[in-house]
Design an enzyme around this catalytic site. Structure first.
Site, short mmCIF file in Angstrom:
data_model
loop_
_atom_site.label_atom_id
_atom_site.label_comp_id
_atom_site.label_asym_id
_atom_site.label_seq_id
_atom_site.Cartn_x
_atom_site.Cartn_y
_atom_site.Cartn_z
N ASP A 60 34.69 53.35 26.01
CA ASP A 60 33.87 52.22 26.42
C ASP A 60 34.14 51.09 25.43
O ASP A 60 33.75 51.17 24.26
CB ASP A 60 32.40 52.62 26.40
CG ASP A 60 31.46 51.50 26.84
OD1 ASP A 60 31.92 50.34 26.92
OD2 ASP A 60 30.28 51.78 27.08
N TYR A 156 34.05 33.19 32.54
CA TYR A 156 35.44 33.59 32.75
C TYR A 156 36.38 32.65 32.00
O TYR A 156 37.29 33.09 31.29
CB TYR A 156 35.75 33.57 34.25
CG TYR A 156 37.13 34.08 34.59
CD1 TYR A 156 37.35 35.42 34.85
CD2 TYR A 156 38.22 33.21 34.68
CE1 TYR A 156 38.62 35.90 35.17
CE2 TYR A 156 39.48 33.67 35.00
CZ TYR A 156 39.68 35.00 35.25
OH TYR A 156 40.93 35.46 35.56
N THR A 191 46.94 44.52 43.51
CA THR A 191 46.49 45.76 42.90
C THR A 191 46.44 46.88 43.93
O THR A 191 46.46 46.64 45.15
CB THR A 191 45.10 45.59 42.29
OG1 THR A 191 44.16 45.27 43.33
CG2 THR A 191 45.10 44.47 41.24
#
Length: 279
Positions: A60, A156, A191
């Site tokens: 994580d 972002y 993807t």
């Protein structure tokens, strides 16, 4: 090079997983990180099938301690680190792309500044001593055109622009140790998840443009070639576009196309940051 080793963060799916496959095809041992044990195991098997050695590590990247343990493991098992690719990002695609201004969206969009920018700093912090010891190694921070143009809002944009500037500053410190640090912008990426969606559920314009999308492997092939470039240290601190590097190195995508540049529509790197003493 015997034992050549890479770490790709955020490699359980998407761009990171494709980069890991590409490095596997070039004989790398690749440590792949993410939070899903099942997806990481599948990614590692793909690396093996491409000729490399995949090592899945549940991590994580919001937890500094787990990141530190990752690089402790790399050092203990492999004794070297040739390439670090910082790709992990806390992105909720549905929320990120939803209409509305930033104050109208959930505050957790700012998590990408933690996992996507800060986490890259933490990974490089732990990796640098081993990469200096390895020598002639390469750190790549995955960024995007959103560093210089509007994409999905300020969280972002701050993450991507921050990666580019952080890369420059890392390079200043690393240059005397002959470790190269660059920021790389991939293009629009086809993807595995996007490929799995029925074309009937996608906007017509997007479907028409899908043949122009890069495969996830392309950026990995470009990065591997950059790592082999004996002059790569001269690029340290710069922001590079994978499509431009592909042309320079004579690398086409795995489906044979030359990926498209988006500088005319999405912007271009604003050049090197200049500070006193910068060479």
């Amino acid at each position: 090079m015997e034992g050549k080793t890479a770490v790709v963060t955020g490699a359980s799916r998407g761009l990171g997983r494709g980069i890991a496959r590409a490095l596997g095809s070039r004989g790398f041992k690749v440590y792949v990180t993410g939070r899903s044990a099942d997806e990481l195991s599948a990614a590692a098997q793909e690396i093996d099938s491409f000729g490399g050695k995949g090592v899945p590590v549940v991590c994580d990247h919001s937890d500094d301690a787990q990141i530190g343990l990752l690089f402790d493991r790399v050092k203990a098992e492999s004794h070297r680190l040739d390439i670090l690719i910082n790709n992990a990002a806390a992105i909720n695609a549905r929320t990120l792309s939803a209409p509305g201004a930033f104050w109208e969206k959930p505050l957790d969009l700012a998590d990408m500044i933690s996992v996507g920018l800060r986490s890259n700093y933490v990974a490089a912090h732990h990796a640098a001593p081993l990469m200096i010891e390895t020598g002639d190694s390469l750190i790549v921070n995955i960024s995007f055109y959103g560093a210089v143009s509007y994409h999905y809002g300020p969280a972002y944009g701050a993450t991507k622009a921050g990666n580019d500037k952080m890369t420059f500053d890392m390079a200043v410190d690393l240059r005397p140790h002959r470790v190269t640090a660059v920021s790389i912008w991939p293009g629009l990426v086809l993807t595995d998840m996007l490929k799995s969606i029925s074309r009937e559920l996608l906007p017509r314009k997007l479907v028409e443009d899908l043949p122009n999308f890069e495969t996830p492997e392309f950026t990995g092939l470009v990065i591997e070639r950059l790592w082999r470039d004996q002059a790569k240290l001269t690029r340290s601190g710069t922001t590079l576009i994978s499509a431009e590097l592909g042309v320079e190195y004579g690398i086409r995508d795995i489906d044979g196309k030359q990926p498209r540049l988006y500088t005319d529509t999405l912007g271009a790197p604003r050049g090197r940051f200049i500070f006193p003493g910068n060479q």
